[in-house]
Motif scaffolding. Structure first.
Motif, PDB file in Angstrom:
ATOM      1  N   THR A 169       0.707  -1.125   0.063  1.00 10.25           N
ATOM      2  CA  THR A 169       0.008   0.089  -0.059  1.00 10.25           C
ATOM      3  C   THR A 169       0.664   1.381   0.162  1.00 10.25           C
ATOM      4  OG1 THR A 169      -1.713  -1.235   1.260  1.00 10.25           O
ATOM      5  CG2 THR A 169      -1.848   1.032   1.131  1.00 10.25           C
ATOM      6  N   ILE A 170       1.911   1.187   0.821  1.00  9.14           N
ATOM      7  CA  ILE A 170       2.797   2.475   0.887  1.00  9.14           C
ATOM      8  C   ILE A 170       3.580   2.697  -0.299  1.00  9.14           C
ATOM      9  CG2 ILE A 170       4.804   3.346   2.138  1.00  9.14           C
ATOM     10  CD1 ILE A 170       3.865   2.007   4.544  1.00  9.14           C
ATOM     11  N   PHE A 171       4.045   1.720  -0.724  1.00 10.47           N
ATOM     12  CA  PHE A 171       4.972   1.792  -2.068  1.00 10.47           C
ATOM     13  C   PHE A 171       3.815   2.324  -3.203  1.00 10.47           C
ATOM     14  CE2 PHE A 171       8.609  -1.237  -0.620  1.00 10.47           C
ATOM     15  CZ  PHE A 171       8.947  -0.446   0.339  1.00 10.47           C
ATOM     16  N   SER A 172       2.833   1.549  -3.246  1.00 10.50           N
ATOM     17  CA  SER A 172       1.886   1.950  -4.538  1.00 10.50           C
ATOM     18  C   SER A 172       1.397   3.326  -4.437  1.00 10.50           C
ATOM     19  CB  SER A 172       0.844   0.968  -4.151  1.00 10.50           C
ATOM     20  OG  SER A 172       0.925  -0.324  -4.504  1.00 10.50           O
ATOM     21  N   TYR A 173       1.267   3.965  -3.163  1.00 12.59           N
ATOM     22  CA  TYR A 173       1.114   5.310  -2.760  1.00 12.59           C
ATOM     23  C   TYR A 173       2.283   6.235  -3.376  1.00 12.59           C
ATOM     24  CZ  TYR A 173      -0.428   9.523  -0.555  1.00 12.59           C
ATOM     25  OH  TYR A 173      -0.659  10.817  -0.346  1.00 12.59           O
ATOM     26  N   ILE A 174       3.092   5.586  -3.038  1.00 14.73           N
ATOM     27  CA  ILE A 174       4.742   6.492  -3.504  1.00 14.73           C
ATOM     28  C   ILE A 174       4.673   6.482  -5.061  1.00 14.73           C
ATOM     29  CG2 ILE A 174       7.137   6.523  -3.402  1.00 14.73           C
ATOM     30  CD1 ILE A 174       7.050   5.441  -0.715  1.00 14.73           C
TER      31      ILE A 174
END
Length: 420
Positions: A15-20
């Motif tokens: 989730t965090i990496f996709s948001y970045i």
């Protein structure tokens, strides 16, 4: 460490990496996720020396996951079903000859071109590479078998964002969906020879034909039966929530049955998904029914599992010892695989009377669109011979990363620039 805890961490990271990626990099979702994960993995390798506890926990989570079992024993079934349920059967029928040829003959040609080219490269270049292995033709052919099939998950996940023309997308997607059966037979045969379970002189046309019939036609029969049973249950249930459970049961049943009777599980899922997707879609249109709930569920499942898979591919860099020692042979392996893909597409187009003419642009996109992915890494990791395992896993990783990142990022641009 519990399974729920491990997957919880992976979903949070995804989730965090996709948001970045969406906010900063703006790459196609799967590619951006994998790039960020690889960068994070390299930082993790560096900072691990300083023993930060949170990063060590992430490393342990990845180390505890059996990538081969996770992909080949479960995740692949759900992803292939999710992809196949969206495939239009009429599109496949239009391109059936291309799909059949590229998913069978092209895989065999590529396997032997990759195997022999890599072997002779190692014979000539090994004194300058400082590798502690001796060239082995059978293991080079084994690498050819696992790297030759295009990966359905990578293709389905990336091509739909690349906006290539529909006929070419259908050719590449159809090839990727159906080539696993031939690839698994080749890999099984070559691996049996490599580890001494089977002698070359015992391999006959009859034994190979039996394996193909068992793997492929057995999977077709099981997949069609499961697909029609699932569709009949959905038609008579007339309940959207229950329909989702029925499709989930079809996938799990396909996983269990294909492993019990030793047929191709991926092909079983492809045929079951095509049957349910097309028959239920036609029935819903005829009866004016809303079938969007099942479609939305599998689209969401596809996105989540794809995100986790590309995240895991990026993290696999943590588990390959001394990856930097293989960069020269890894680059050469990339060139060899691309050359083999060229030969494997070119020869059939020259000798087989296809209905349509393959233009230069179509040919280039077919070559460049042959993406490799998690299945190749999973097969490489299933090799138990430690003397060759690290070598094969490392060069497989180089090819897969190049395929997903560079080919995946440029296939759409190539399609726009070339007149097809």
């Amino acid at each position: 460490m519990g399974l729920f805890y491990s997957f919880g961490i992976l979903i949070i990271i995804a989730t965090i990496f996709s948001y970045i990626n969406i906010r900063l990099l703006k790459f196609p979702s799967k590619i951006g996720l994998m790039i960020i994960t690889m960068i994070f993995s390299m930082l993790l390798v560096f900072t691990k020396k300083f023993d930060p506890e949170p990063l060590i926990n992430i490393y342990n989570v990845i180390d505890d996951i059996d990538f081969t079992q996770l992909v080949m024993g479960g995740m692949l079934y759900f992803l292939l079903f999710a992809g196949a349920i969206q495939i239009n059967l009429s599109d496949l029928k239009e391109q059936r000859l291309s799909i059949i040829v590229f998913s069978t003959l092209s895989v065999i040609i590529s396997t032997f071109v990759v195997g022999f080219a890599l072997y002779y490269f190692l014979v000539l270049a090994l004194p300058y590479l400082y590798l502690d292995i001796q060239p082995s033709l059978i293991y080079c052919l084994l690498f050819g078998a696992l790297i030759s099939p295009t990966d359905a998950i990578a293709v389905l996940g990336i091509l739909k964002e690349a906006k290539v023309s529909k006929p070419i997308e259908t050719k590449i997607t159809g090839e990727a969906l159906f080539n696993d059966g031939v690839a698994v037979v080749l890999f099984t045969l070559l691996y049996s020879i490599a580890n001494g379970k089977m002698q070359v002189e015992n391999i006959t046309a009859v034994s190979i034909s039996w394996l193909l019939v068992k793997e492929i036609f057995g999977a077709v029969i099981v997949g069609l039966i499961l697909g029609y049973i699932g569709w009949y249950a959905m038609k008579t249930a007339k309940d959207m929530q229950l329909n989702v459970l029925i499709t989930l049961s079809v996938v799990i049943s396909g996983l269990i049955i294909s492993q019990m009777i030793d047929v191709s599980g991926p092909l079983t899922m492809v045929f079951a998904g095509i049957v349910i997707g097309n028959v239920s879609r036609d029935y819903s249109k005829k009866k004016n029914l809303d079938n969007s709930f099942v479609k939305t569920f599998w689209e969401l499942t596809d996105e989540i599992l794809n995100a986790l898979l590309f995240l895991l591919i990026g993290f696999e860099i943590l588990l390959i010892p001394n990856l930097r020692h293989y960069w020269v042979v890894g680059i050469c392996a990339i060139l060899i695989v691309l050359f083999a893909r060229y030969i494997a597409i070119k020869i059939p187009t020259l000798v087989i009377p296809f209905r349509e003419k393959f233009s230069h642009g179509t040919f280039l996109i077919l070559v460049w669109g042959g993406l490799r992915g998690g299945v190749s890494i999973a097969l490489a990791l299933s090799i138990t011979d430690t003397h060759y395992r690290n070598f094969i896993v490392a060069i497989t990783y180089f090819v897969v990363v190049f395929s997903i990142v560079f080919q995946g990022l440029t296939i759409g641009k190539l399609a726009k620039r070339i007149e097809v």
